[in-house]
Scaffold this active site. Sequence first.
Site, short mmCIF file in Angstrom:
data_model
loop_
_atom_site.label_atom_id
_atom_site.label_comp_id
_atom_site.label_asym_id
_atom_site.label_seq_id
_atom_site.Cartn_x
_atom_site.Cartn_y
_atom_site.Cartn_z
N LYS A 1 -5.44 37.84 10.06
CA LYS A 1 -5.60 37.09 11.32
C LYS A 1 -5.14 35.65 11.13
O LYS A 1 -5.14 35.12 10.00
CB LYS A 1 -7.03 37.11 11.84
CG LYS A 1 -8.08 36.39 10.95
CD LYS A 1 -8.24 34.90 11.21
CE LYS A 1 -9.16 34.25 10.19
NZ LYS A 1 -8.92 32.95 9.76
N ASP B 1 -16.27 36.59 10.10
CA ASP B 1 -14.96 36.99 10.65
C ASP B 1 -14.82 38.51 10.79
O ASP B 1 -13.83 38.99 11.35
CB ASP B 1 -13.83 36.54 9.70
CG ASP B 1 -13.51 35.06 9.85
OD1 ASP B 1 -14.00 34.45 10.81
OD2 ASP B 1 -12.76 34.54 9.00
#
Length: 318
Positions: free
Chosen positions: A9, A139
């Site tokens: 990401k 996350d």
Amino acid sequence: MLTLLSNAKINLYLEIVGSRTDGFHELVMVMQSVALCDRITLNPISGPSITINCNHPQVPTDHTNLAYKAVTLLQKRFPNRTNRCGGIEITIDKKIPVGAGLAGGSSTAAAVLFGLDILWKMGLTRLELQEVSAELGSDIPFCLAGGCAIATGRGEEVDVLPKSPKLFAVLAKYESISVSTPWAYKTYRQQFAHTYLPLDDRATLAERRARVHSSDMLKSIGARNATAIGTHLHNDLEKVVLPAHPKVTQLKSSMAEIAQTNGGIGTMMSGSGPTVFSLTETLEAAEAVKQEVRSRFNDPDLKVFVAPFTSHGIVTKA
Ligand code: C5P
């Protein structure tokens, strides 16, 4: 046996709002999956052991690996659904740079949770998976969901956003430089705690979140306006990571300049760094930026990748 691909990401936006009572920071982030992935193979084995193999020397293969913790957390939280499943051998073929601000470790852990749910026929609900992933790391819920999302709270409260336009990220990271996420947040707190919202000011926090929900970045994504997305990139952690790493500061300013002259639309550090990314609207522009960065730095320690935006977090591989 089950093989999964777990994507990296980047953060298109990272704002540190203040402290939380749990010692973490209250964040507002816009996260985007990019197609730079690790391959995770899960192989059931008899007996209770958990073994990890990885082709990257910096990745621990013991109980400190997040993938290992993912297995033991599932066993602890769901004893009735895991106690007859035996052990597991996890093989991680690592392509995502380590200690890079690209959620490489978190996405592996997300793949293990996602994969064991299938392999062990646990039948976890989406909510159960989200809860267990949030317990494991801030996350990881995003890594499970993938695509483009706004993440608030510690980062674990994920609201999926409409698909962002198809952009390309040119990612550059010095192999020899890694940043510890706890160090980055601790240093930020030391330097910027005076700017934090008071802990008890829930009303202001709600207002702040609401403001970000209607922010320029979200409007740009909603309008699928690539140029505006590039203009509104933001990362508070740059304020502490860049001064501590002059080579990364130099890399960012050169990449910004190279991107500008090669059709790029913006340049920023991802997460707690030290990866720097430039965004482009075409693959050709991304390859041109990559070539120019490589030739200008001419440093084997600097790894440069092109990764398109993707709407997937974890996918199973046939
Ligand atoms: O949740 P995760 O394990 O990824 O967080 C790593 C570290 O980063 C935490 O231990 C904390 O020091 C810092 N952090 C933080 N606030 C957040 C997320 C992470 O202070 N919202």
